[in-house]
Enzyme design. Structure first.
Site, PDB file in Angstrom:
ATOM      1  N   ARG A 118       0.857  -1.210   0.084  1.00 53.53           N
ATOM      2  CA  ARG A 118       0.114   0.103  -0.055  1.00 53.53           C
ATOM      3  C   ARG A 118       0.685   1.364  -0.036  1.00 53.53           C
ATOM      4  O   ARG A 118       0.601   2.226  -0.669  1.00 53.53           O
ATOM      5  CB  ARG A 118      -1.114   0.208   1.200  1.00 53.53           C
ATOM      6  CG  ARG A 118      -2.044  -1.149   1.046  1.00 53.53           C
ATOM      7  CD  ARG A 118      -2.962  -0.803   1.987  1.00 53.53           C
ATOM      8  NE  ARG A 118      -4.297  -1.457   1.610  1.00 53.53           N
ATOM      9  CZ  ARG A 118      -4.944  -2.297   2.500  1.00 53.53           C
ATOM     10  NH1 ARG A 118      -4.923  -2.296   3.835  1.00 53.53           N
ATOM     11  NH2 ARG A 118      -6.053  -2.896   1.916  1.00 53.53           N
ATOM     12  N   LYS A 138     -21.193 -15.798  -3.075  1.00 52.33           N
ATOM     13  CA  LYS A 138     -22.952 -15.306  -2.985  1.00 52.33           C
ATOM     14  C   LYS A 138     -23.407 -14.446  -4.021  1.00 52.33           C
ATOM     15  O   LYS A 138     -22.766 -13.541  -4.396  1.00 52.33           O
ATOM     16  CB  LYS A 138     -22.753 -14.513  -1.399  1.00 52.33           C
ATOM     17  CG  LYS A 138     -22.796 -15.677  -0.399  1.00 52.33           C
ATOM     18  CD  LYS A 138     -22.941 -14.925   1.006  1.00 52.33           C
ATOM     19  CE  LYS A 138     -22.844 -16.029   1.900  1.00 52.33           C
ATOM     20  NZ  LYS A 138     -22.831 -15.274   3.379  1.00 52.33           N
ATOM     21  N   GLY A 152     -11.631  -7.867  -4.267  1.00 52.50           N
ATOM     22  CA  GLY A 152     -11.759  -9.022  -3.349  1.00 52.50           C
ATOM     23  C   GLY A 152     -10.685 -10.139  -3.790  1.00 52.50           C
ATOM     24  O   GLY A 152      -9.854 -10.118  -4.337  1.00 52.50           O
ATOM     25  N   GLY A 193     -13.670  -3.159  -1.537  1.00 51.98           N
ATOM     26  CA  GLY A 193     -15.086  -3.016  -1.218  1.00 51.98           C
ATOM     27  C   GLY A 193     -15.211  -1.692  -2.135  1.00 51.98           C
ATOM     28  O   GLY A 193     -16.351  -1.561  -2.720  1.00 51.98           O
TER      29      GLY A 193
HETATM   30  P1  AMP Z   1     -16.439 -13.246  -2.815  1.00 52.24           P
HETATM   31  O1  AMP Z   1     -15.669 -12.776  -1.848  1.00 52.24           O
HETATM   32  O2  AMP Z   1     -18.060 -13.286  -2.836  1.00 52.24           O
HETATM   33  O3  AMP Z   1     -15.854 -13.129  -4.150  1.00 52.24           O
HETATM   34  O4  AMP Z   1     -16.319 -15.165  -2.706  1.00 52.24           O
HETATM   35  C1  AMP Z   1     -15.106 -15.426  -2.626  1.00 52.24           C
HETATM   36  C2  AMP Z   1     -15.010 -16.853  -2.085  1.00 52.24           C
HETATM   37  O5  AMP Z   1     -15.862 -17.718  -2.675  1.00 52.24           O
HETATM   38  C3  AMP Z   1     -13.804 -17.790  -2.033  1.00 52.24           C
HETATM   39  O6  AMP Z   1     -13.367 -17.776  -0.716  1.00 52.24           O
HETATM   40  C4  AMP Z   1     -14.256 -19.038  -2.450  1.00 52.24           C
HETATM   41  O7  AMP Z   1     -13.848 -20.031  -1.744  1.00 52.24           O
HETATM   42  C5  AMP Z   1     -15.629 -19.150  -2.482  1.00 52.24           C
HETATM   43  N1  AMP Z   1     -16.407 -20.081  -3.438  1.00 52.24           N
HETATM   44  C6  AMP Z   1     -16.100 -20.126  -4.860  1.00 52.24           C
HETATM   45  N2  AMP Z   1     -16.634 -20.898  -5.598  1.00 52.24           N
HETATM   46  C7  AMP Z   1     -17.390 -21.822  -4.540  1.00 52.24           C
HETATM   47  C8  AMP Z   1     -18.368 -22.693  -4.373  1.00 52.24           C
HETATM   48  N3  AMP Z   1     -18.620 -23.410  -5.487  1.00 52.24           N
HETATM   49  N4  AMP Z   1     -18.620 -23.101  -3.340  1.00 52.24           N
HETATM   50  C9  AMP Z   1     -18.641 -22.394  -2.096  1.00 52.24           C
HETATM   51  N5  AMP Z   1     -17.743 -21.421  -2.102  1.00 52.24           N
HETATM   52  C10 AMP Z   1     -17.193 -20.848  -3.185  1.00 52.24           C
END
Ligand code: AMP
Length: 396
Positions: free
Chosen positions: A35, A198, A354, A377
């Site tokens: 950073r 999600k 992220g 974020g």
């Molecule tokens: P995000 O912060 O929403 O981008 O989510 C990232 C996270 O999604 C990572 O830690 C991944 O391990 C998780 N992830 C990706 N694919 C899957 C899946 N098929 N089932 C559960 N978690 C997942």
């Protein structure tokens, strides 16, 4: 957009909001200075153009208390080494002493202020606090993209005291220019890959991107909510029941707008959520109970490779599987390679927000894409189409 590269700062105190929120170990040593490194170009440009940088940042979350382990004094030595300039320190970020130090700055000297969040007024966006900070500069520069989505005193409110003397720093400028290259691109096709856990945390991005892209690839855990919404059987895969309707409406809207939506065709499933889980490949809409989809399958990857290789503009946000588990990282790793290859062929690629940033670094391909956002974020909110307070404050 006014760039600091075009400003003569001769003799001016340039009050600059940076993001020096670096990780420190128990001995107060910086364990990752990226950073600080990122802001060097801004600080050096100000110095080179005759300015006297007055740097302000937060470090951790002291919530209004003076916590010595979150003091910015710990950064002084390293900042001197990085910039080659003398660094003065003010033990309070506002007040007479800070004003005196700011006025004492000579050429090639920097003033670093103590942690802004020792004052609770910072995160409250307090106007009087912002006014006190404003006394430390003749010109205001905001270079902290990572906090641009917060209307804090130093990131947004303060700008009102510099109606004509304000600009983005070079980190902010790069983030804004690069996202705009994606969302306002004249080149086609534009391909967005949105993955991660999600739908709920990505729905704003999906909705905003629909009007800006030609192909929307949905991967990772969030794909199963889409597949279930279409009547597929997803076994024990991740699902958000509350978002089934939302997923169906994204699919419908994509159709109306002529956006091609790509969901996984096959998946690599595990019988448990762990690296050593037993593995089995299923069609993505016919997963047996007791199995959960944890990565993209080979058929899916072959298809995505052909979509990405045709792209002129690529945005990647979110992994295609649980890439933290090496046994389920293939889809995410392959996607990183597809994007790097397309970039080499002339596509513009941005990786932002992220975990996809963590993924591209893990696979050692960060320097083979056009731009990796540092935003977190803030980048997510920007991709949702929101006008961030830190950006609005400079532009208005
Ligand atoms: P995000 O912060 O929403 O981008 O989510 C990232 C996270 O999604 C990572 O830690 C991944 O391990 C998780 N992830 C990706 N694919 C899957 C899946 N098929 N089932 C559960 N978690 C997942």
């Amino acid at each position: 957009m006014k760039s600091i590269k075009d400003i003569n700062f001769e003799g001016l105190r340039v009050l600059t909001r940076v993001d020096f929120n670096v990780p420190l170990n128990d001995q107060g040593e910086i364990t990752d200075d990226s950073r600080m490194q990122a802001h060097l170009k801004t600080i050096k440009a100000i110095l080179a153009q005759g300015g006297r940088p007055v740097l302000m940042s937060h470090l951790g979350r002291p919530k209004g208390e003076r916590k010595s382990e979150l003091s910015l004094t710990q950064l002084v030595g390293h900042l001197e080494r990085l910039t080659g300039a003398k660094v003065l320190f003010s033990a309070n970020c506002i007040g007479e002493e800070a004003i005196k130090l700011s006025n004492s700055l000579k050429a090639n000297e920097i003033l670093l202020l103590e942690n802004l969040r020792y004052h609770i007024e910072e995160t409250q966006g307090d106007r009087e606090f912002a006014k006190s900070l404003a006394k430390l500069g003749d010109f205001y520069v905001n270079d902290a993209f990572g906090t641009a989505h917060r209307a804090h005193a130093s990131t947004a409110i303060i700008a009102e005291f510099f109606p004509a003397n304000k600009a983005f720093g070079l980190v902010m400028e790069a983030e804004i220019l690069n996202v705009d290259k994606v969302v306002n691109s004249n080149e086609k096709p534009v391909v967005a890959i949105v993955g991660g856990a999600k739908v709920s945390s990505k729905i704003g991005i999906l909705e905003n991107l629909l009007s800006k892209v030609d192909h929307l690839i949905i991967g990772g855990g969030m794909a199963f909510t889409f597949i279930k919404a279409k009547g597929g059987l997803i076994g024990n895969s991740l699902v958000e029941e509350d978002y089934l309707e939302m997923a169906a409406s994204v699919e419908q809207k994509a159709q109306e707008l002529g956006v091609t939506l790509h969901l996984p065709q096959d998946v690599l499933a595990g019988d448990d959520f762990r690296n050593e889980a037993k593995q089995k490949v299923f069609q993505a809409n016919a997963i047996q109970d007791g199995w959960m989809g944890l990565d993209a399958g080979d058929e899916t990857l072959a298809h995505l490779k052909s979509v990405v290789s045709e792209a002129k503009v690529i945005l990647w946000n979110g992994p295609l599987g649980v890439f933290e588990f090496d046994n389920f990282a293939k889809g995410t790793r392959e996607m990183a390679h597809f994007i790097a290859e397309a970039t080499q062929k002339g596509a513009f690629s941005l990786v932002g927000g992220g975990d996809s940033v963590a993924a591209i670094k893990k696979f050692g391909l960060a320097d083979q894409v056009s731009y990796v956002s540092t935003g977190g974020g803030a980048m997510l909110e920007y991709l949702e189409g929101k006008l961030l307070p830190g950006i609005k404050a400079i532009q208005s």
